[in-house]
Design a protein around this motif. Structure first.
Motif, PDB file in Angstrom:
ATOM      1  N   ILE A 113       0.836  -0.696  -0.488  1.00 36.87           N
ATOM      2  CA  ILE A 113       0.436  -0.370  -0.244  1.00 36.87           C
ATOM      3  C   ILE A 113       1.000   0.883  -0.108  1.00 36.87           C
ATOM      4  CG2 ILE A 113      -1.933   1.354   1.488  1.00 36.87           C
ATOM      5  CD1 ILE A 113      -2.671  -0.780   2.761  1.00 36.87           C
ATOM      6  N   ASN A 114       0.170   1.641  -0.998  1.00 35.31           N
ATOM      7  CA  ASN A 114       1.350   3.425  -1.123  1.00 35.31           C
ATOM      8  C   ASN A 114       1.006   4.376   0.124  1.00 35.31           C
ATOM      9  OD1 ASN A 114       2.807   3.070  -3.810  1.00 35.31           O
ATOM     10  ND2 ASN A 114       0.976   3.809  -4.775  1.00 35.31           N
ATOM     11  N   ALA A 115       1.558   4.764   0.902  1.00 30.82           N
ATOM     12  CA  ALA A 115       1.835   5.479   1.943  1.00 30.82           C
ATOM     13  C   ALA A 115       2.706   6.724   2.450  1.00 30.82           C
ATOM     14  CB  ALA A 115       1.513   4.746   3.474  1.00 30.82           C
ATOM     15  N   ARG A 116       2.616   7.693   2.887  1.00 31.53           N
ATOM     16  CA  ARG A 116       3.526   8.865   2.802  1.00 31.53           C
ATOM     17  C   ARG A 116       3.280   9.972   3.894  1.00 31.53           C
ATOM     18  NH1 ARG A 116      -1.121   9.443  -0.741  1.00 31.53           N
ATOM     19  NH2 ARG A 116      -2.131  11.112  -0.949  1.00 31.53           N
ATOM     20  N   ILE A 117       3.855  10.752   4.565  1.00 31.15           N
ATOM     21  CA  ILE A 117       3.923  11.781   5.566  1.00 31.15           C
ATOM     22  C   ILE A 117       3.471  13.279   4.931  1.00 31.15           C
ATOM     23  CG2 ILE A 117       5.402  12.763   7.326  1.00 31.15           C
ATOM     24  CD1 ILE A 117       6.426   9.930   8.002  1.00 31.15           C
ATOM     25  N   GLU A 118       2.922  13.207   5.224  1.00 25.64           N
ATOM     26  CA  GLU A 118       2.215  14.534   4.574  1.00 25.64           C
ATOM     27  C   GLU A 118       2.737  16.011   5.995  1.00 25.64           C
ATOM     28  OE1 GLU A 118      -1.424  15.155   2.571  1.00 25.64           O
ATOM     29  OE2 GLU A 118      -0.595  13.877   0.903  1.00 25.64           O
ATOM     30  N   ASN A 119       3.758  16.983   5.558  1.00 28.72           N
ATOM     31  CA  ASN A 119       3.909  18.250   7.096  1.00 28.72           C
ATOM     32  C   ASN A 119       2.476  18.841   6.125  1.00 28.72           C
ATOM     33  OD1 ASN A 119       6.188  16.727   7.833  1.00 28.72           O
ATOM     34  ND2 ASN A 119       7.797  17.747   6.787  1.00 28.72           N
ATOM     35  N   TRP A 120       2.039  19.457   7.835  1.00 30.39           N
ATOM     36  CA  TRP A 120       1.134  20.799   7.292  1.00 30.39           C
ATOM     37  C   TRP A 120       1.355  21.635   8.131  1.00 30.39           C
ATOM     38  CZ3 TRP A 120      -1.093  21.287  12.427  1.00 30.39           C
ATOM     39  CH2 TRP A 120      -0.811  20.066  13.027  1.00 30.39           C
ATOM     40  N   GLY A 121       2.550  21.701   9.514  1.00 31.90           N
ATOM     41  CA  GLY A 121       3.007  23.107  10.103  1.00 31.90           C
ATOM     42  C   GLY A 121       4.017  22.992  11.057  1.00 31.90           C
ATOM     43  N   THR A 122       4.146  23.612  11.805  1.00 30.41           N
ATOM     44  CA  THR A 122       5.346  23.291  12.828  1.00 30.41           C
ATOM     45  C   THR A 122       4.510  23.162  14.460  1.00 30.41           C
ATOM     46  OG1 THR A 122       5.885  25.327  12.722  1.00 30.41           O
ATOM     47  CG2 THR A 122       6.678  24.068  10.882  1.00 30.41           C
ATOM     48  N   TRP A 123       5.372  22.302  14.892  1.00 30.52           N
ATOM     49  CA  TRP A 123       5.013  22.222  16.558  1.00 30.52           C
ATOM     50  C   TRP A 123       6.743  22.609  17.076  1.00 30.52           C
ATOM     51  CZ3 TRP A 123      -0.169  22.457  16.832  1.00 30.52           C
ATOM     52  CH2 TRP A 123      -0.303  22.501  18.071  1.00 30.52           C
ATOM     53  N   ARG A 124       6.180  22.859  18.896  1.00 30.84           N
ATOM     54  CA  ARG A 124       7.526  23.305  19.803  1.00 30.84           C
ATOM     55  C   ARG A 124       7.927  21.512  19.876  1.00 30.84           C
ATOM     56  NH1 ARG A 124       6.180  24.676  26.136  1.00 30.84           N
ATOM     57  NH2 ARG A 124       8.804  24.154  26.824  1.00 30.84           N
ATOM     58  N   GLY A 125       9.489  21.447  19.457  1.00 31.28           N
ATOM     59  CA  GLY A 125       9.249  20.387  20.253  1.00 31.28           C
ATOM     60  C   GLY A 125       9.620  19.737  21.319  1.00 31.28           C
ATOM     61  N   TRP A 126       9.317  18.615  21.935  1.00 30.83           N
ATOM     62  CA  TRP A 126       9.701  18.737  23.660  1.00 30.83           C
ATOM     63  C   TRP A 126       9.445  16.791  23.007  1.00 30.83           C
ATOM     64  CZ3 TRP A 126       6.981  16.051  26.691  1.00 30.83           C
ATOM     65  CH2 TRP A 126       7.538  16.177  28.412  1.00 30.83           C
ATOM     66  N   GLU A 127      10.451  16.408  24.805  1.00 31.29           N
ATOM     67  CA  GLU A 127      10.652  14.846  24.664  1.00 31.29           C
ATOM     68  C   GLU A 127      10.770  14.843  26.430  1.00 31.29           C
ATOM     69  OE1 GLU A 127      13.344  10.573  22.845  1.00 31.29           O
ATOM     70  OE2 GLU A 127      14.090  13.276  22.309  1.00 31.29           O
ATOM     71  N   ARG A 128       9.733  14.163  26.397  1.00 30.58           N
ATOM     72  CA  ARG A 128       9.629  13.704  27.723  1.00 30.58           C
ATOM     73  C   ARG A 128      11.314  12.919  28.367  1.00 30.58           C
ATOM     74  NH1 ARG A 128       6.094  13.454  31.570  1.00 30.58           N
ATOM     75  NH2 ARG A 128       4.509  13.513  30.239  1.00 30.58           N
ATOM     76  N   GLY A 129      11.586  12.665  29.646  1.00 35.80           N
ATOM     77  CA  GLY A 129      12.628  12.209  29.737  1.00 35.80           C
ATOM     78  C   GLY A 129      12.257  11.472  31.300  1.00 35.80           C
ATOM     79  N   ILE A 130      13.135  10.946  31.887  1.00 32.30           N
ATOM     80  CA  ILE A 130      13.091  10.311  32.922  1.00 32.30           C
ATOM     81  C   ILE A 130      12.500  10.924  34.022  1.00 32.30           C
ATOM     82  CG2 ILE A 130      14.130   9.271  35.162  1.00 32.30           C
ATOM     83  CD1 ILE A 130      16.147   7.985  33.524  1.00 32.30           C
ATOM     84  N   THR A 131      11.157  10.966  34.805  1.00 30.96           N
ATOM     85  CA  THR A 131      10.989  12.140  36.191  1.00 30.96           C
ATOM     86  C   THR A 131      11.352  10.734  37.346  1.00 30.96           C
ATOM     87  OG1 THR A 131       9.119  12.865  34.782  1.00 30.96           O
ATOM     88  CG2 THR A 131       8.848  13.219  36.787  1.00 30.96           C
ATOM     89  N   HIS A 132      11.810  11.352  38.570  1.00 32.06           N
ATOM     90  CA  HIS A 132      11.473  11.024  39.593  1.00 32.06           C
ATOM     91  C   HIS A 132      11.340  12.402  41.079  1.00 32.06           C
ATOM     92  CE1 HIS A 132      12.519   6.997  41.648  1.00 32.06           C
ATOM     93  NE2 HIS A 132      12.712   7.957  42.983  1.00 32.06           N
ATOM     94  N   ILE A 133      10.098  11.472  41.925  1.00 31.69           N
ATOM     95  CA  ILE A 133       9.768  12.256  42.826  1.00 31.69           C
ATOM     96  C   ILE A 133      10.128  11.660  43.879  1.00 31.69           C
ATOM     97  CG2 ILE A 133       7.480  13.514  43.283  1.00 31.69           C
ATOM     98  CD1 ILE A 133       6.939  12.532  40.791  1.00 31.69           C
ATOM     99  N   ASP A 134      10.117  11.712  45.554  1.00 30.44           N
ATOM    100  CA  ASP A 134      10.901  11.526  46.386  1.00 30.44           C
ATOM    101  C   ASP A 134      10.148  12.440  47.374  1.00 30.44           C
ATOM    102  OD1 ASP A 134      11.918   9.040  45.687  1.00 30.44           O
ATOM    103  OD2 ASP A 134      13.463  10.431  44.571  1.00 30.44           O
ATOM    104  N   MET A 135       9.351  12.390  48.408  1.00 31.36           N
ATOM    105  CA  MET A 135       8.844  12.724  49.582  1.00 31.36           C
ATOM    106  C   MET A 135      10.383  12.926  49.934  1.00 31.36           C
ATOM    107  SD  MET A 135       6.209  13.153  52.179  1.00 31.36           S
ATOM    108  CE  MET A 135       5.907  11.607  53.614  1.00 31.36           C
ATOM    109  N   VAL A 136      10.758  13.487  51.190  1.00 33.44           N
ATOM    110  CA  VAL A 136      12.170  12.767  51.690  1.00 33.44           C
ATOM    111  C   VAL A 136      11.965  13.082  53.565  1.00 33.44           C
ATOM    112  CG1 VAL A 136      14.566  13.154  49.840  1.00 33.44           C
ATOM    113  CG2 VAL A 136      13.671  15.319  51.384  1.00 33.44           C
TER     114      VAL A 136
END
Length: 527
Positions: A89-112
């Motif tokens: 099946i023919n398929a493609r990516i069609e760009n239509w705009g831009t967005w703020r690029g962001w990537e989640r990383g490790i999050t660690h939360i502790d009560m000390v």
């Protein structure tokens, strides 16, 4: 308005195909005879050789959530194009705009302090990081103040602290649990307490004189180390996970009970301290896009049947039921069609839209950018409300939708249609999911609406929207339904009528109006 099961439409059942349990309904408007052998093959393949579990594992487990502007969204798009190609099946990516690029990383939360406990929570999308360090700070609560001047006077005290901005819930048990086990008196008491707390909290926030966005910005500007919130979804263990208002400091959503624990300790003067590390990354401005796949029409290549689902998700979990399942349905349906209906009369187009969650942006961009295609769409079938079997299709305000939806559904097995209620002509949808982008342009576009499986509280935009919540029997049902509807819409000799109903006047007496097309946000998160 007519509301009925499709197999009770004026006793129009003409025949039953015993091998498939298929009831063939012939509506007066036109005799459309489906190829029952082809339909049997679609059903057999979709039932006995379904690819849904493999696709779900690859997309949801291997790639994960598909937040607009993240590398995972691009990885998922590349995967989809490659997967379609493997089916010829023919398929493609069609760009239509831009967005703020962001990537989640490790999050660690502790009560000390005053004791040690690792806390359950996660960073909200597009919020700032902790600069590669672990930050430890005391917690403070948005205070009760009389007015905005009093709040402005308090505001400098947040410098270097973690600020709690959500109301603590009085119970972590959903209402159905109270209704099952609670006494009438305890239930009424709980609800009264919750209503009182909610009113008081709303007043507390109102007295700051700031909106939610302005409050987050004010805390950031005043030097808060992070913002902590909790958005309970009213189901055991589920919180809604959206985007942050503040951009430069972390915003963390804590689970209901961990937030309540920290709040109660803070309120009682025990000055709890939390440690936080949030390793998200800013990636600048990145493209945003749709994934398009098609099987070219053999007789009417410039007319289209569109299979529609949004590809993006929030990233509290893996985006399984919103809208991984809709995506899988459309991909599997196109696979079935390619295998058994490789030369459709009309072009069958799959649209996997980007940034639906921020306002139907991908589908609105497609409608705006492709007027020639939009003009010649026979029908759009959209799926986007969880993992359940399709149980409702309404006419979206198209006057004659009863006729052609009835013809197309007539070829679908009774085992599927027995669950479906239809209502015609209905009213045009103006939002909610991507079908509305097409309806606004006058295109017959229909939501394949599913039963709940506690979608609204349990998995919709939550931290629990994961692979294990998928009910694959129901998703398989929907893929077969979609494939047969697409086949019937493609084969139909008639062009589906776009004649609209007259929209009733509103409560003020003003004339009713059809929804108007809206332009997408093509520069998201960049202001």
């Amino acid at each position: 308005m007519k509301k009925n099961n499709i197999y009770r439409l004026r006793q129009t059942v003409l025949s039953t195909v015993a091998a498939t349990g298929m009831a063939l309904v012939m509506l007066p408007a036109m005799a459309q005879k489906p190829d029952t052998t082809l339909i049997k093959k679609i059903i057999a393949e979709g039932t006995n050789n379904s690819q849904l579990k493999n696709l779900g594992h690859e997309l949801l487990d291997g790639i994960g959530p598909r937040l607009v502007g993240t590398p995972q969204m691009k990885t998922a798009a590349d995967w989809a194009v490659k997967t379609f190609a493997s089916w010829g099946i023919n398929a493609r990516i069609e760009n239509w705009g831009t967005w703020r690029g962001w990537e989640r990383g490790i999050t660690h939360i502790d009560m000390v302090s005053p004791r040690v406990r690792s806390l359950e929570g996660m960073q909200l999308a597009w919020s700032g990081n902790t600069g590669g360090k672990t930050v430890t700070a005391e917690t403070v609560i948005i205070p009760e103040v009389t007015d905005s001047l009093a709040f402005a006077k308090w505001l400098p005290s947040v410098k270097g602290k973690f600020v709690l901005i959500s109301m603590p819930q009085p119970t972590g048990r959903p209402d159905y649990n109270w209704d099952e086990f609670g006494t009438k008196e305890s239930i009424e008491k709980m609800k009264a307490e919750r209503n009182t707390l909610t009113d008081a909290w709303n007043k507390r926030i109102k007295n700051t004189g700031l909106s939610a966005v302005a409050l987050a910005n004010a805390l950031e500007k005043a030097g808060a180390a992070a913002i902590f919130s909790s958005y309970w979804s009213r189901a055991f263990g589920s919180n809604k996970i959206f985007g942050a208002q503040a951009k430069k400091i972390p915003t963390i959503d804590l689970s209901l009970e961990d937030y309540g624990l920290v709040y109660r300790l803070t309120e009682s003067g025990q000055k709890p301290k939390l440690s936080l590390r949030a390793d998200s990354k800013e990636l600048g401005v990145v493209p945003t896009f749709n994934v398009m796949a098609e099987i070219k029409g053999s007789e009417k290549p410039d007319e289209y049947v569109v299979l529609s689902a949004h590809f993006d998700s929030w990233d509290g979990a893996s985006g399984a039921t919103d809208n991984g399942t809709g995506t899988l349905v459309m991909m599997e349906a196109l696979r079935l069609l390619k295998k058994f209906y490789p030369n459709p009369k009309r072009t069958i187009l799959v649209g996997l839209w980007g940034s639906e969650e921020q306002g139907l942006n991908g589908s609105r961009a497609f409608v705006e950018d492709n007027p020639a295609i939009v003009k010649n769409i026979q029908a759009v079938f959209n799926q986007d409300n969880g993992t359940g079997r399709v149980v409702n299709i309404q006419g979206q305000g198209f006057l004659h939708s009863y006729d052609y939806i009835g013809r197309w559904l007539s070829a679908v097995p009774r085992s599927i249609t027995q669950h479906i209620e239809t209502s015609f002509p209905g009213r045009p949808g103006s939002g909610g999911s991507d079908y509305a982008s097409f309806v606004a342009a006058g295109v017959p576009a229909f939501s394949l609406s599913s039963n709940s499986w506690s979608y609204g509280t349990y998995t919709w935009h939550t931290n629990k929207d994961t692979y294990d919540k998928i009910v694959f029997d129901d998703v398989q049902n929907n893929a077969i339904l979609t494939a047969i509807l697409a086949y019937m819409a493609s084969e139909d000799p008639a062009k589906a009528s776009r004649e609209p109903v007259v929209i009733p006047a509103d409560r003020s007496g003003a004339p009713g109006k059809w929804p108007e097309p809206r332009s997408p946000n093509r520069k998201g998160g960049q202001d």
